[in-house]
Design a protein around this motif. Structure first.
Motif, mmCIF file in Angstrom:
data_model
loop_
_atom_site.group_PDB
_atom_site.id
_atom_site.type_symbol
_atom_site.label_atom_id
_atom_site.label_comp_id
_atom_site.label_asym_id
_atom_site.label_seq_id
_atom_site.Cartn_x
_atom_site.Cartn_y
_atom_site.Cartn_z
ATOM 1 N N ALA A 141 0.817 -1.220 0.000
ATOM 2 C CA ALA A 141 0.000 0.000 0.000
ATOM 3 C C ALA A 141 0.851 1.270 0.000
ATOM 4 C CB ALA A 141 -0.939 0.000 1.207
ATOM 5 N N ASP A 142 2.177 1.135 0.120
ATOM 6 C CA ASP A 142 3.061 2.304 0.121
ATOM 7 C C ASP A 142 3.003 3.032 -1.215
ATOM 8 O OD1 ASP A 142 3.945 1.680 2.664
ATOM 9 O OD2 ASP A 142 5.877 0.861 2.013
ATOM 10 N N THR A 143 3.316 4.320 -1.171
ATOM 11 C CA THR A 143 3.475 5.050 -2.424
ATOM 12 C C THR A 143 4.811 4.631 -3.029
ATOM 13 O OG1 THR A 143 4.474 6.915 -1.265
ATOM 14 C CG2 THR A 143 2.102 7.038 -1.682
ATOM 15 N N ASP A 144 4.962 4.824 -4.307
ATOM 16 C CA ASP A 144 6.155 4.382 -5.023
ATOM 17 C C ASP A 144 7.292 5.376 -4.818
ATOM 18 O OD1 ASP A 144 8.016 3.304 -6.701
ATOM 19 O OD2 ASP A 144 6.860 3.593 -8.531
ATOM 20 N N THR A 145 8.034 5.190 -3.739
ATOM 21 C CA THR A 145 9.167 6.076 -3.449
ATOM 22 C C THR A 145 10.484 5.530 -3.986
ATOM 23 O OG1 THR A 145 9.492 5.005 -1.313
ATOM 24 C CG2 THR A 145 8.081 6.964 -1.347
ATOM 25 N N VAL A 146 10.475 4.315 -4.552
ATOM 26 C CA VAL A 146 11.713 3.708 -5.044
ATOM 27 C C VAL A 146 11.803 3.703 -6.563
ATOM 28 C CG1 VAL A 146 12.014 2.278 -2.992
ATOM 29 C CG2 VAL A 146 10.761 1.361 -4.947
ATOM 30 N N GLY A 147 10.801 4.207 -7.259
ATOM 31 C CA GLY A 147 10.819 4.234 -8.722
ATOM 32 C C GLY A 147 10.416 2.923 -9.357
ATOM 33 N N TRP A 148 9.623 2.116 -8.647
ATOM 34 C CA TRP A 148 9.194 0.806 -9.129
ATOM 35 C C TRP A 148 8.570 0.894 -10.513
ATOM 36 C CZ3 TRP A 148 10.069 -4.072 -8.716
ATOM 37 C CH2 TRP A 148 9.116 -5.014 -9.099
ATOM 38 N N LYS A 149 7.675 1.849 -10.732
ATOM 39 C CA LYS A 149 6.997 1.954 -12.030
ATOM 40 C C LYS A 149 7.982 2.195 -13.169
ATOM 41 C CE LYS A 149 2.502 3.351 -10.338
ATOM 42 N NZ LYS A 149 1.506 4.387 -10.188
ATOM 43 N N GLU A 150 9.015 2.977 -12.906
ATOM 44 C CA GLU A 150 10.016 3.215 -13.948
ATOM 45 C C GLU A 150 10.813 1.945 -14.231
ATOM 46 O OE1 GLU A 150 9.679 5.449 -11.310
ATOM 47 O OE2 GLU A 150 8.600 6.914 -12.510
ATOM 48 N N TYR A 151 11.209 1.232 -13.191
ATOM 49 C CA TYR A 151 11.979 0.002 -13.380
ATOM 50 C C TYR A 151 11.179 -1.032 -14.177
ATOM 51 C CZ TYR A 151 15.367 1.646 -9.920
ATOM 52 O OH TYR A 151 16.315 2.375 -9.239
ATOM 53 N N ILE A 152 9.898 -1.212 -13.826
ATOM 54 C CA ILE A 152 9.109 -2.247 -14.500
ATOM 55 C C ILE A 152 8.697 -1.838 -15.914
ATOM 56 C CG2 ILE A 152 8.293 -3.229 -12.339
ATOM 57 C CD1 ILE A 152 5.557 -1.976 -12.877
ATOM 58 N N GLY A 153 8.757 -0.550 -16.217
ATOM 59 C CA GLY A 153 8.382 -0.078 -17.547
ATOM 60 C C GLY A 153 9.481 -0.219 -18.585
ATOM 61 N N GLU A 154 10.692 -0.556 -18.150
ATOM 62 C CA GLU A 154 11.827 -0.623 -19.059
ATOM 63 C C GLU A 154 12.060 -2.059 -19.533
ATOM 64 O OE1 GLU A 154 14.443 -0.096 -21.529
ATOM 65 O OE2 GLU A 154 13.832 1.755 -20.520
ATOM 66 N N PRO A 155 11.818 -2.357 -20.813
ATOM 67 C CA PRO A 155 11.939 -3.726 -21.317
ATOM 68 C C PRO A 155 13.354 -4.290 -21.281
ATOM 69 C CG PRO A 155 11.418 -2.223 -23.103
ATOM 70 C CD PRO A 155 11.364 -1.426 -21.835
ATOM 71 N N GLU A 156 14.362 -3.452 -21.098
ATOM 72 C CA GLU A 156 15.733 -3.948 -21.046
ATOM 73 C C GLU A 156 16.173 -4.295 -19.626
ATOM 74 O OE1 GLU A 156 17.835 -0.879 -23.159
ATOM 75 O OE2 GLU A 156 17.417 -1.850 -25.084
ATOM 76 N N ASN A 157 15.232 -4.233 -18.653
ATOM 77 C CA ASN A 157 15.541 -4.581 -17.271
ATOM 78 C C ASN A 157 15.125 -6.013 -16.956
ATOM 79 O OD1 ASN A 157 16.533 -2.046 -16.674
ATOM 80 N ND2 ASN A 157 14.678 -1.344 -15.652
#
Length: 145
Positions: free
Chosen positions: A91-107
């Motif tokens: 339930a935490d807000t995304d303070t670690v950049g999770w959405k950016e990490y998961i949006g990158e297909p090269e990760n």
């Protein structure tokens, strides 16, 4: 599958060989599930070695996320992202950049405690369950949630 700690490097090498070879819409995420000390970080270290990453891989418990560029890209991946979500709640807000990490297909993302990442686990997540059988042996089970 029962795996001793001595067999973990070979298991990780086979895991890397079985990774997708083509780009996806987002990152390829693997949840690493199991109790503290079950071998999740040890597995990540072996995966990093199999990918040619020479940097020391440590548990990201306090920084939460560690990113390791691959010296020789392993198509379609160019970065290994190691997340330890133990100190987070879904339930935490995304303070670690999770959405950016998961949006990158090269990760390629290996996430410990995936049920705790902001927003919780995504349907279709590939998980690897670690169960301690003895000091030197683990039961490893793959599943899709």
């Amino acid at each position: 599958m029962k795996v001793t700690l001595e067999e973990l490097p070979e298991y990780a090498r086979k895991f890397v060989e079985g990774l997708p070879k083509h780009h996806r819409q987002g990152a390829y995420i693997v949840g690493l599930c199991g109790e503290l000390g079950a071998g999740k970080t040890a597995f990540t270290k072996e995966v990093a070695k199999a990918l040619g990453i020479e940097s020391a891989v440590t548990s990201p418990t306090f920084p939460i996320v560690q990113v390791y560029p691959m010296p020789i890209p392993h198509p379609p991946f160019k970065k290994l992202v190691h997340v330890d979500a133990y100190r987070l709640e879904s339930a935490d807000t995304d303070t670690v950049g999770w959405k950016e990490y998961i949006g990158e297909p090269e990760n390629l993302i290996l996430v410990e405690w995936p049920e705790r990442v902001p927003g919780g686990m995504q349907p279709g997540l590939h998980c690897l369950d670690f169960e301690v059988l003895s000091e030197n042996e683990r039961e490893l089970r793959e599943r899709i949630v």
